[in-house]
Design a protein around this motif. Structure first.
Motif, PDB file in Angstrom:
ATOM      1  N   ASN A 377       0.795  -1.230   0.000  1.00  0.00           N
ATOM      2  CA  ASN A 377       0.000   0.000   0.000  1.00  0.00           C
ATOM      3  C   ASN A 377       0.830   1.284   0.000  1.00  0.00           C
ATOM      4  O   ASN A 377       0.343   2.342   0.404  1.00  0.00           O
ATOM      5  CB  ASN A 377      -0.935   0.029   1.219  1.00  0.00           C
ATOM      6  CG  ASN A 377      -2.077  -0.946   1.112  1.00  0.00           C
ATOM      7  OD1 ASN A 377      -2.239  -1.820   1.948  1.00  0.00           O
ATOM      8  ND2 ASN A 377      -2.884  -0.816   0.078  1.00  0.00           N
ATOM      9  N   LEU A 382      -4.101   1.218  -3.456  1.00  0.00           N
ATOM     10  CA  LEU A 382      -5.018   0.197  -2.963  1.00  0.00           C
ATOM     11  C   LEU A 382      -4.898  -1.067  -3.798  1.00  0.00           C
ATOM     12  O   LEU A 382      -4.767  -1.003  -5.023  1.00  0.00           O
ATOM     13  CB  LEU A 382      -6.455   0.735  -3.003  1.00  0.00           C
ATOM     14  CG  LEU A 382      -6.675   2.034  -2.225  1.00  0.00           C
ATOM     15  CD1 LEU A 382      -8.101   2.548  -2.447  1.00  0.00           C
ATOM     16  CD2 LEU A 382      -6.417   1.837  -0.733  1.00  0.00           C
ATOM     17  N   SER A 384      -5.722  -4.241  -5.936  1.00  0.00           N
ATOM     18  CA  SER A 384      -6.731  -4.387  -6.984  1.00  0.00           C
ATOM     19  C   SER A 384      -7.635  -5.580  -6.726  1.00  0.00           C
ATOM     20  O   SER A 384      -7.380  -6.403  -5.843  1.00  0.00           O
ATOM     21  CB  SER A 384      -6.032  -4.572  -8.335  1.00  0.00           C
ATOM     22  OG  SER A 384      -5.264  -5.758  -8.316  1.00  0.00           O
ATOM     23  N   ARG A 400     -12.587  -8.532  -3.972  1.00  0.00           N
ATOM     24  CA  ARG A 400     -12.915  -7.169  -4.386  1.00  0.00           C
ATOM     25  C   ARG A 400     -11.692  -6.268  -4.256  1.00  0.00           C
ATOM     26  O   ARG A 400     -10.753  -6.555  -3.509  1.00  0.00           O
ATOM     27  CB  ARG A 400     -14.068  -6.609  -3.553  1.00  0.00           C
ATOM     28  CG  ARG A 400     -13.746  -6.399  -2.081  1.00  0.00           C
ATOM     29  CD  ARG A 400     -14.814  -5.559  -1.399  1.00  0.00           C
ATOM     30  NE  ARG A 400     -14.615  -5.451   0.037  1.00  0.00           N
ATOM     31  CZ  ARG A 400     -13.756  -4.617   0.616  1.00  0.00           C
ATOM     32  NH1 ARG A 400     -12.994  -3.825  -0.117  1.00  0.00           N
ATOM     33  NH2 ARG A 400     -13.651  -4.564   1.932  1.00  0.00           N
ATOM     34  N   GLU A 402      -9.616  -3.155  -2.941  1.00  0.00           N
ATOM     35  CA  GLU A 402      -9.618  -2.398  -1.690  1.00  0.00           C
ATOM     36  C   GLU A 402     -10.204  -1.007  -1.911  1.00  0.00           C
ATOM     37  O   GLU A 402     -10.152  -0.452  -3.018  1.00  0.00           O
ATOM     38  CB  GLU A 402      -8.195  -2.248  -1.146  1.00  0.00           C
ATOM     39  CG  GLU A 402      -7.617  -3.500  -0.539  1.00  0.00           C
ATOM     40  CD  GLU A 402      -6.259  -3.284   0.068  1.00  0.00           C
ATOM     41  OE1 GLU A 402      -5.861  -4.083   0.928  1.00  0.00           O
ATOM     42  OE2 GLU A 402      -5.564  -2.314  -0.322  1.00  0.00           O
ATOM     43  N   THR A 403     -10.738  -0.459  -0.842  1.00  0.00           N
ATOM     44  CA  THR A 403     -11.245   0.914  -0.849  1.00  0.00           C
ATOM     45  C   THR A 403     -10.461   1.725   0.177  1.00  0.00           C
ATOM     46  O   THR A 403      -9.704   1.174   0.986  1.00  0.00           O
ATOM     47  CB  THR A 403     -12.728   0.954  -0.475  1.00  0.00           C
ATOM     48  OG1 THR A 403     -12.870   0.525   0.897  1.00  0.00           O
ATOM     49  CG2 THR A 403     -13.557   0.026  -1.380  1.00  0.00           C
ATOM     50  N   ALA A 404     -10.683   3.033   0.151  1.00  0.00           N
ATOM     51  CA  ALA A 404     -10.042   3.881   1.156  1.00  0.00           C
ATOM     52  C   ALA A 404     -10.446   3.459   2.566  1.00  0.00           C
ATOM     53  O   ALA A 404      -9.655   3.551   3.508  1.00  0.00           O
ATOM     54  CB  ALA A 404     -10.404   5.346   0.900  1.00  0.00           C
ATOM     55  N   ASP A 406     -10.862   0.460   3.631  1.00  0.00           N
ATOM     56  CA  ASP A 406      -9.970  -0.627   4.033  1.00  0.00           C
ATOM     57  C   ASP A 406      -8.622  -0.068   4.495  1.00  0.00           C
ATOM     58  O   ASP A 406      -8.066  -0.494   5.500  1.00  0.00           O
ATOM     59  CB  ASP A 406      -9.729  -1.589   2.860  1.00  0.00           C
ATOM     60  CG  ASP A 406     -10.999  -2.283   2.411  1.00  0.00           C
ATOM     61  OD1 ASP A 406     -11.742  -2.776   3.275  1.00  0.00           O
ATOM     62  OD2 ASP A 406     -11.241  -2.323   1.187  1.00  0.00           O
ATOM     63  N   TYR A 407      -8.108   0.888   3.750  1.00  0.00           N
ATOM     64  CA  TYR A 407      -6.798   1.462   4.060  1.00  0.00           C
ATOM     65  C   TYR A 407      -6.816   2.162   5.417  1.00  0.00           C
ATOM     66  O   TYR A 407      -5.842   2.088   6.186  1.00  0.00           O
ATOM     67  CB  TYR A 407      -6.420   2.443   2.947  1.00  0.00           C
ATOM     68  CG  TYR A 407      -5.069   3.073   3.098  1.00  0.00           C
ATOM     69  CD1 TYR A 407      -3.911   2.368   2.785  1.00  0.00           C
ATOM     70  CD2 TYR A 407      -4.940   4.390   3.521  1.00  0.00           C
ATOM     71  CE1 TYR A 407      -2.660   2.952   2.910  1.00  0.00           C
ATOM     72  CE2 TYR A 407      -3.699   4.994   3.640  1.00  0.00           C
ATOM     73  CZ  TYR A 407      -2.555   4.278   3.333  1.00  0.00           C
ATOM     74  OH  TYR A 407      -1.322   4.868   3.451  1.00  0.00           O
ATOM     75  N   TYR A 420     -14.443   8.393   6.278  1.00  0.00           N
ATOM     76  CA  TYR A 420     -14.014   7.541   5.184  1.00  0.00           C
ATOM     77  C   TYR A 420     -14.330   6.061   5.433  1.00  0.00           C
ATOM     78  O   TYR A 420     -14.105   5.225   4.569  1.00  0.00           O
ATOM     79  CB  TYR A 420     -12.493   7.674   4.965  1.00  0.00           C
ATOM     80  CG  TYR A 420     -12.084   9.043   4.520  1.00  0.00           C
ATOM     81  CD1 TYR A 420     -12.304   9.460   3.211  1.00  0.00           C
ATOM     82  CD2 TYR A 420     -11.480   9.930   5.393  1.00  0.00           C
ATOM     83  CE1 TYR A 420     -11.913  10.722   2.785  1.00  0.00           C
ATOM     84  CE2 TYR A 420     -11.081  11.198   4.988  1.00  0.00           C
ATOM     85  CZ  TYR A 420     -11.313  11.587   3.686  1.00  0.00           C
ATOM     86  OH  TYR A 420     -10.935  12.844   3.267  1.00  0.00           O
TER      87      TYR A 420
END
Length: 422
Positions: A377, A382, A384, A400, A402-404, A406-407, A420
């Motif tokens: 990361n 993120l 893919s 799926r 990752e999204t923000a 998740d981060y 977020y």
């Protein structure tokens, strides 16, 4: 060798309407056919089992496909063991090969009844104190020196952190027998990504002679020999791919020459071919975002080293196809890059491609093993999605993107990223 994508441009464009680039995609048909070919190559050995290296492609959908093809799994950490258990693997379905191993990892492997592969002689007492010594135990061998085929040095075991010395193997077997071990395995890994049919037979000769010597000097009941990984794939078009049927036959000849006369003709052969099993059946699909013309030509993609680390990490070659331009001449020299704040974020350097335009879809070959799994990361990039091209040509998402959220999820205790995380 012809490097032909398993996706056409039309298929890829259709997929991107639902799943934005970049993404990794795997070919179910190719995976299954290859698994069956490996099994055929070693069918002469009644105990043969391929233990797929989970580290290569740790996705439950992939593991279930391989499970249906009668593969076991090779795990190297607590999390991989948990993934294997969740997918229905247990007991002798699992090889646990680890180094610098935490206590919890050993405890869980023991609980699952996995084959435990000890990496160091000091781990004998360590494991005994944690769980006791299981009746069947495996030890990893490091031959030291250089590993050669003919006069070509393939790798340097002497520099590797893995395994017992030859002397320690004999000492370790005696210690384990005193502590209650009844059945033994031997494991070794001596070279990485070999593209030669001679590697496994050469390794097998060394391993089989060690087994015969151990049996003679210690009386140990050796039930399996794990040749591990190292059988590679032809990443470059000018390489000749390994012939797994020839490799299996080469191992059979050495087995007949060494093990059978030593009274070890019932020893099972195991393999752990993560790369050979999966690499050619995965691809990274990315779209050209920008082109840059300075001292060199650059093609900038929406994927980066965070999606595929191998080229940036150690200059690994991955072939690149511009989808829809397969038949055009490769007259355009460029570096193919991602957008990380690192100059080594390049999938290719001075690569000859067809004239490439913004919006083109790039197919990066042979990412099915050690591709997605090595993602990270950095720069807030993120991970893919992972997709599966099913045997009926349908496509399904098997992880799926990752999204923000998740981060930022590991910050949620402090509340500052709440907006977020919804």
């Amino acid at each position: 060798m012809d490097k032909t994508p398993f996706l056409t441009k039309e298929q890829a464009e259709k997929i991107t309407k639902e799943f934005p680039t970049p993404f990794h995609i795997y070919d179910e048909k190719g995976i299954r056919e290859n698994a069956r070919l490996v099994k055929k190559a070693f069918a002469w050995n009644k105990g043969f089992r391929e233990y797929f290296a989970v580290k290569a492609t740790p996705n439950p959908f992939i593991l279930k496909i391989l499970q249906e093809e009668d593969c076991g799994v090779d795990c190297s950490s607590l999390t991989e063991l948990q993934l294997a258990e969740a997918c229905g693997f247990s007991g002798s379905d699992i090889m646990f090969s680890s180094n610098v191993t935490p206590a919890e990892d050993y405890k869980f492997a023991y609980k699952l009844g996995a084959y435990i592969n000890l990496d160091d002689i000091t781990h004998i007492e360590y494991l005994e104190k944690l769980t006791g010594i299981p009746e069947t135990i495996c030890c990893r061998f490091n031959a030291g020196g250089n590993f050669t085929i003919s006069t070509f040095v393939m790798d340097k075991p002497q520099d590797a952190k893995y395994g017992f010395t030859r002397k320690q193997m004999f000492e370790g077997f005696r210690m384990l027998m005193e502590k209650g071990a009844k059945h033994f395995g031997i494991h070794a890994f001596l070279a990485s990504n070999t593209v030669t049919n001679d590697y496994y037979p050469t390794l097998a000769k060394q391993m089989f002679q060690l087994a015969a010597d151990l049996r003679k000097e210690t009386g140990a009941d050796i039930t399996f020999i794990n040749l591990s990984g190292g059988v590679g794939v032809a990443y470059k078009p000018d390489q000749t791919p390994n012939d797994i049927l020839a490799i299996g036959e080469g191992v059979r000849r050495v087995y007949e020459d060494i093990l059978v006369p030593a009274g070890l003709g019932d020893v099972a052969i195991f393999t752990e071919m993560g790369r050979f099993m999966l690499a050619p059946y995965g691809a990274l699909i990315t779209r050209v975002l920008h082109k840059k013309h300075i001292y060199k030509e650059y093609v900038g993609c929406d994927a980066c080293a965070a999606n595929l680390m191998r080229p940036a990490m150690y200059g690994a070659y991955h072939h690149i196809t511009v989808l829809g331009k397969e038949d055009q001449p490769c007259t355009y020299m460029c570096d193919v890059t991602g957008g990380l704040c690192e100059n080594n974020d390049k999938f290719a350097i001075d690569r000859m491609l067809p004239p490439t335009d913004i919006g083109d879809l790039i197919y990066i070959h042979d990412t099915g093993a050690h591709g997605f799994s090595m993602g990270y990361n950095y720069n807030g990039k993120l991970r893919s999605a992972e997709l599966l091209l099913c045997e009926d040509d349908s496509v399904k998402m098997i992880r799926r993107a990752e999204t923000a959220a998740d981060y930022f999820a590991t910050f949620d205790f402090c509340g500052i990223m709440d907006k977020y995380l919804k």
